[in-house]
Scaffold this active site. Structure first.
Site, mmCIF file in Angstrom:
data_model
loop_
_atom_site.group_PDB
_atom_site.id
_atom_site.type_symbol
_atom_site.label_atom_id
_atom_site.label_comp_id
_atom_site.label_asym_id
_atom_site.label_seq_id
_atom_site.Cartn_x
_atom_site.Cartn_y
_atom_site.Cartn_z
ATOM 1 N N GLU A 63 0.838 -1.301 0.132
ATOM 2 C CA GLU A 63 -0.001 -0.097 -0.038
ATOM 3 C C GLU A 63 0.981 0.959 -0.017
ATOM 4 O OE1 GLU A 63 -2.092 -0.441 3.784
ATOM 5 O OE2 GLU A 63 -2.488 -2.683 3.082
ATOM 6 N N GLU A 109 -9.945 -3.500 4.659
ATOM 7 C CA GLU A 109 -9.321 -3.794 5.696
ATOM 8 C C GLU A 109 -9.851 -2.899 6.914
ATOM 9 O OE1 GLU A 109 -5.132 -4.738 6.046
ATOM 10 O OE2 GLU A 109 -5.120 -3.665 7.895
#
Length: 480
Positions: free
Chosen positions: A159, A278
């Site tokens: 990420e 998430e």
């Protein structure tokens, strides 16, 4: 005049309107100047329909730090617990996911390689399960030390916002979007992956330069992904408190962040689904002594209700199993309170969201929080609805309903801590309608039956409780 009532009584006064709506009046009956305001719940139409795998899970990537620990997923107990959460997406999550490399392996004809055994053929021996659980306890300490030292093996991708912090390299959103577009092109040329889904960018919640990353990604990569994914946590697990887990203002921060993401995505790519790729209560592995206890259920159920109402399509819980303290299944492979809450949600709540609005005077309290869906049609008939309710207060609440829905059967599923009072909020056990939930054996869950209430019975919401009330005879037009 100050209200000094001993308990809070919430009265749902239902009036059938010409638009098939439901008016709900919330009133404190023990105080002359208590709250008296209207809430509108419209049963005539669905405002949003989430993915059937709305409640999904992640597996902490730290479990793959050594290949042997992945064999824990073959435990009969784990397979039983996971099966009860189907259908769902499963994703590797957590910091170490940033440093995993996916290597596809598929034996071809004449390759000489044996085919991988199916899940049904795998059954982890009990002696090996016990050894791996003992080893995992030590491995978690090693991983924690490496996290503190920022030691990560095989740095390959991540990420973007996390990558800058851990690897010292800045990848802007515009470039990331171009990379996703190229990946999509490569997938389309592959017989194996041309029909696979692609989801990203899995950026953190809007803050500082993460906003720029999301905007840049959407400019070049929104067309490449099937859904735009982002992450959300309410608090820092290292310095949070019990009060944060019960604070309505903390819970409401999800709405603010979700609104920012939805606005940016819809401007760049109208109609693009948005997922929480998430999410959990507290970042940094969760809050020790809180994220794995009964009190975490308030954040979890409110997130499920609010995310669906706001228009998110999938919510992926960090984690089903793995390191940290926000797991659904502990290191002994036993289910924690949020697991039982998740199973009940799967069984009772359908994907259709119904509209519920509160007036400003009611919204100021926020201690009793309500969400409404059509009931799960695999279990209940047409027109049934499920009311999700939570009481963040130390005082009980009472819900009364008009003959419109109270003339028929109501099934109550009330979750409370194993111990009463505030001390019980730290419990790692949960009671359903007074019965402590635990597996009967490694392959059998307990019966999760509701309590059938007689007609016109008030719906009781005890202090510090979570509940699902299935109104089987609601005759909701939007659910037929």
């Amino acid at each position: 005049m100050k209200c000094v009532s001993v308990s809070v009584s919430v009265l749902l006064w239902v009036l059938w309107s010409q638009t098939h709506g439901v008016h709900i009046r919330l009133q404190n009956q023990n105080c002359s100047d208590g709250v008296d305001a209207a809430v509108l719940a419209d049963l005539s139409a669905v405002i949003h329909r989430v993915d059937r795998r709305f409640l999904s899970v992640t597996i902490d990537a730290s479990l793959a730090s050594e290949e042997k620990f992945m064999y824990l997923l073959s435990s009969p107990k784990i397979r039983t617990l996971a099966g009860a959460l189907s259908p769902a997406f499963v994703r590797f999550g957590g910091t170490r996911q940033d440093f995993m490399v996916f290597v596809p392996r598929r034996p071809g004809p004449g390759s000489g390689e044996a085919a991988e055994p199916s899940c049904a053929e795998l059954d982890l021996p009990s002696w090996l399960e016990e050894k791996l659980k003992a080893d995992w306890t030590q491995q978690k300490l090693i991983l924690l030390r490496e996290d503190l030292q920022r030691k990560y093996r095989r740095v390959k991708f991540t990420e973007p916002n996390s990558y800058e912090k851990k690897a010292g390299i800045r990848v802007d959103g515009y470039q990331l979007g171009q990379d996703f577009t190229r990946l999509r092109e490569m997938m389309s040329e592959s017989k194996l992956y041309r029909d696979a889904g692609l989801f990203g960018p899995d950026v953190g919640q809007p803050r500082d330069h993460r906003v720029d990353i999301l905007e840049g990604f959407l400019q070049t990569g929104s067309g490449a992904v099937d859904a735009c994914t982002w992450h959300h946590y309410y608090v820092n697990g290292r310095d949070t408190s019990l009060e944060d887990f019960l604070d309505p203002e903390v819970l409401d921060t999800l709405a603010l962040k979700t609104g920012e993401v939805l606005q940016k995505v819809q401007l760049a790519s109208p109609g693009k689904p948005v997922w929480l790729g998430e999410t959990s209560s507290a970042y940094g592995g969760g809050a020790v002594g809180l994220s794995d206890t009964f009190v975490a259920g308030f954040m979890w159920l409110d997130k499920l209700g609010l995310a669906a109402r706001l228009g998110l399509d999938v919510v992926m819980r960090q984690v089903f199993i793995g390191s940290g303290s926000y797991h659904l299944v502990d290191d002994n492979l036993d289910p924690l309170p949020d697991y039982w809450l998740s199973v009940l949600y799967k069984r009772l709540v359908g994907p259709e969201v119904l509209k519920v609005e509160a007036s400003p005077s009611v919204a100021r309290s926020k201690r009793v929080r309500l969400y409404l869906h059509c009931a799960n049609r695999n279990r209940y008939g047409s027109g049934a609805v499920t009311l999700m309710a939570m009481n963040l207060s130390k005082k009980p609440a009472r819900i009364s309903i008009h003959a419109l829905v109270s003339s028929g059967t109501v099934e109550a599923f009330v979750l409370e801590s194993e111990q009463p009072g505030e001390d019980g909020l730290y419990s790692r056990s949960v009671r359903l309608n007074g019965v402590v939930l635990k597996m009967l054996d490694d392959k059998t869950l307990p019966d999760l039956n509701g309590l059938r209430l007689p007609p016109s019975e008030h719906l009781q919401l005890p202090a510090y409780s979570l509940a699902f009330f299935v109104l089987t005879d609601a005759r909701a037009a939007g659910c037929e």
